[in-house]
Every structure is written in structure tokens, then in C-alpha cells.
Design an enzyme around this catalytic site. Structure first.
Site, short mmCIF file in Angstrom:
data_model
loop_
_atom_site.label_atom_id
_atom_site.label_comp_id
_atom_site.label_asym_id
_atom_site.label_seq_id
_atom_site.Cartn_x
_atom_site.Cartn_y
_atom_site.Cartn_z
NE ARG A 21 -4.28 -1.34 -0.02
CZ ARG A 21 -4.42 -2.40 -0.78
NH1 ARG A 21 -3.40 -2.81 -1.53
NH2 ARG A 21 -5.57 -3.06 -0.83
CD GLU A 79 -2.97 2.83 -5.55
OE1 GLU A 79 -4.06 2.21 -5.54
OE2 GLU A 79 -1.90 2.29 -5.26
CG HIS A 139 -2.24 -0.99 -6.60
ND1 HIS A 139 -2.62 -0.35 -5.44
CD2 HIS A 139 -2.01 -2.28 -6.23
CE1 HIS A 139 -2.63 -1.20 -4.43
NE2 HIS A 139 -2.25 -2.38 -4.89
#
Length: 320
Positions: free
Chosen positions: A236, A265, A286
């Protein structure tokens, strides 16, 4: 009638299965979707934020199933106070995330992104170029794993298999008692992140975002690492103090970083500016859970979890 709501749009094949199991599921394009707190008994969620305020507004909500492992976008304390069962789906994307770790390590150590850019721009590369001269070997190097869950285990096995790597693990919750896969993975243990940092050539992060892991990696810690070290974050974004990492990369405190997890993000130039131009930063947005087969499998598991909850079966993978 027990109403189930999908707060996000999911994989097409998985969504087809969701509609088969829950023919009346309310999806984002439904006109009544925005009023879900008034009627939802069960909620499917991926990236949408489920705040304490939203949870307190709900009238019938009993179950939330999170599409994926992380659940930091859901107010866990509010769920607990209101008696809402929250489940996640650990492990489904683990192999893909471990593969991303391996890919980022390789790209960092061989400067593949910068070399590709230079070649596209027509530069005649030779060994006098820093981008070639600073390419490093990984075989036999020491890999630090922070977080010994399923992803950390798989990453360790890949580092051993691909690079004959030496593994150091930091995870205070995993014991060597014959009950976990770590008992069969050759490795040493570190008592703390601070103990591990100076010893490793690659530091790979595989922990959830919790109060104890937020800003786990800071500039003082990075300064204790080898100047040739590589940091990999597929966990994370907020596990790393991003501003500290950018300083460490700009000042060559560590050699490079591979970042798949970001505080903001998707990562955009509007937010990150010239950070995206750092030559010793290898980036991905990601992508660990992105492959179609992972998305489908995760959605199917999410639906199965919800069906079991509504049918009164004991919760699987319960968070609260």
C-alpha cells in the site's frame, strides 16, 4: 427482499456470475444506486470509499465483501460498532502480486525503463553511460521481506528460484513452529525493520496498511540501507513515506525503487509532477490484481462469500 448492491463496476465475466446468483443486484448504472444506504443488506466494494458517515446512514446493511485483500477504504471501526460483518478475499491475487515484485526487481537492477527510453530517443549506448554501468547483479543477493503472508511467501520463493537469493523475513506474527509455509522456506529472521534494513540488497514490502505499518519506511531508515539497495512496494502506498522516498531517490541514498502502490491512485502527473521523471524509479499503477483471470476469480469468490453470508453460513475471511 434482501437487496445486494455493487458499489463498483466489476470484471465482465465475474459480473455475469454475480447477476446469475443475485438477479436483482443493484449496479452503478441503476437509478436507485445512490440511495443504497436506505435499502442494501449486502454490499460489494472494490475501490469506493465506505466511510463511517455512510455506514451510520445505512438502515439494513449486514454484510460487506471487499473485492481483494486490502480494506483500508472501508471504515472498519464503524462496521464493528454497527455490527456489520466485513469480509475480504485474501490470496486470490497473491501470485500475480508476487510476480510484479519479481518484475520490478529485475527492471530496477537492469535499468530497463531508462535504457528503453534512451534507445527510443536514438542514443548510441555504450558502457560509459551511467544507465549501463550501474546495472547490477541479483544472483546470490540478500532479499528482505517485510510481511510474511501469502504474497510474501510467494515472493520469497521467486527470489530464491530466480536469483538464488538469501531471504531475511520480518514479521512478528509468524512463528517457526511447523505450522506455516515459512518452515520450508530457507530464511533468516530479523527482530525489526531497523535490524533488517542495512543487511539487504532488496527490500520488498508485503504488509497491509494498518496504524502500525503506516509510514513504516521513512528517510532515516532509508539512510541506513546500502547505497546500492532497491526498494519494492507492492503493498500500500502509505506504508512508505512517499516524500522521503523521493528524496532518497533524488539524492541517491538508495539505488532505485519499484513502486506499484501509491498514496494517490491512480498516480497522475497532476499529483506527482516530476517524480514521474526520476530515472531510478520504476513505476506501475497498482497492477497486481489486474490480470483478467485474477479479476474474474476474485469477483466469483466475492459473490460466493456474499451468498454464504446471506444463507446464514459462518463468514469466511472475516475482518470484523
Amino acid at each position: 427482499m434482501l437487496r445486494v448492491v455493487a458499489l463498483d463496476t466489476f470484471d465482465p465475466e465475474g459480473s455475469k456470475y454475480m447477476r446469475e446468483v443475485f438477479p436483482d443486484v443493484i449496479e452503478p448504472e441503476n437509478p436507485s444506486h445512490s440511495s443504497w444506504p436506505n435499502y442494501a443488506v449486502g454490499v460489494f466494494v472494490a475501490k469506493s470509499r465506505v466511510t463511517a458517515d455512510l455506514i451510520h446512514q445505512t438502515k439494513k446493511l449486514k454484510f460487506i465483501v471487499r473485492h481483494g485483500t486490502g480494506y483500508d477504504n472501508i471504515d472498519v471501526e464503524a462496521c464493528e460498532k454497527k455490527g456489520i460483518i466485513l469480509c475480504n478475499l485474501p490470496g486470490i491475487s497473491a501470485m500475480s502480486v508476487a510476480e510484479v515484485s519479481l518484475a520490478l526487481v529485475g527492471a530496477c537492477s537492469k535499468n530497463l525503463i531508462e535504457l528503453s527510453r534512451q534507445m527510443r530517443e536514438g542514443e548510441r549506448l555504450n558502457k560509459k553511460f551511467k544507465s549501463l554501468y550501474s546495472v547490477t547483479l541479483l544472483t546470490g543477493k540478500t532479499f528482505g521481506i517485510i510481511g510474511g503472508g501469502r504474497i510474501g511467501q510467494l515472493a520469497a520463493k521467486k527470489f530464491i528460484g530466480a536469483y538464488d537469493g538469501k531471504i531475511i523475513l520480518y514479521d512478528p506474527y509468524i512463528l517457526l513452529d511447523g505450522s506455516t509455509p515459512w518452515d520450508s522456506i530457507p530464511h533468516d529472521r530479523a527482530a525489526s525493520v531497523q535490524e533488517m534494513a542495512p543487511l539487504v540488497d532488496v527490500l520488498s514490502l508485503h504488509v497491509p496498511l494498518l496504524p502500525t505499518t503506516r509510514n513504516l519506511i521513512t528517510l532515516p531508515l532509508l539512510k541506513t540501507m546500502k547505497r546500492t539497495a532497491i526498494l519494492i512496494n507492492v503493498a500500500r502506498g502509505s506504508v512508505v513515506n512517499e516524500e522521503d522516498l523521493w528524496i532518497a531517490l533524488r539524492e541517491n541514498i538508495i539505488a532505485s525503487a519499484g513502486v506499484d502502490a501509491w498514496v494517490s491512485e491512480p498516480p497522475t502527473r497532476e499529483v506527482y509532477g516530476d517524480v514521474l521523471d526520476l530515472q531510478n524509479l520504476v513505476m506501475s499503477p497498482h497492477i497486481g490484481g489486474s490480470p483478467a483471470e485474477v479479476q474474474t476469480a476474485t469477483c466469483i469468490s466475492m459473490v460466493d462469500h456474499m451468498k454464504e453470508l446471506i444463507d446464514g453460513r459462518p463468514p469466511r475471511d472475516r475482518v470484523v
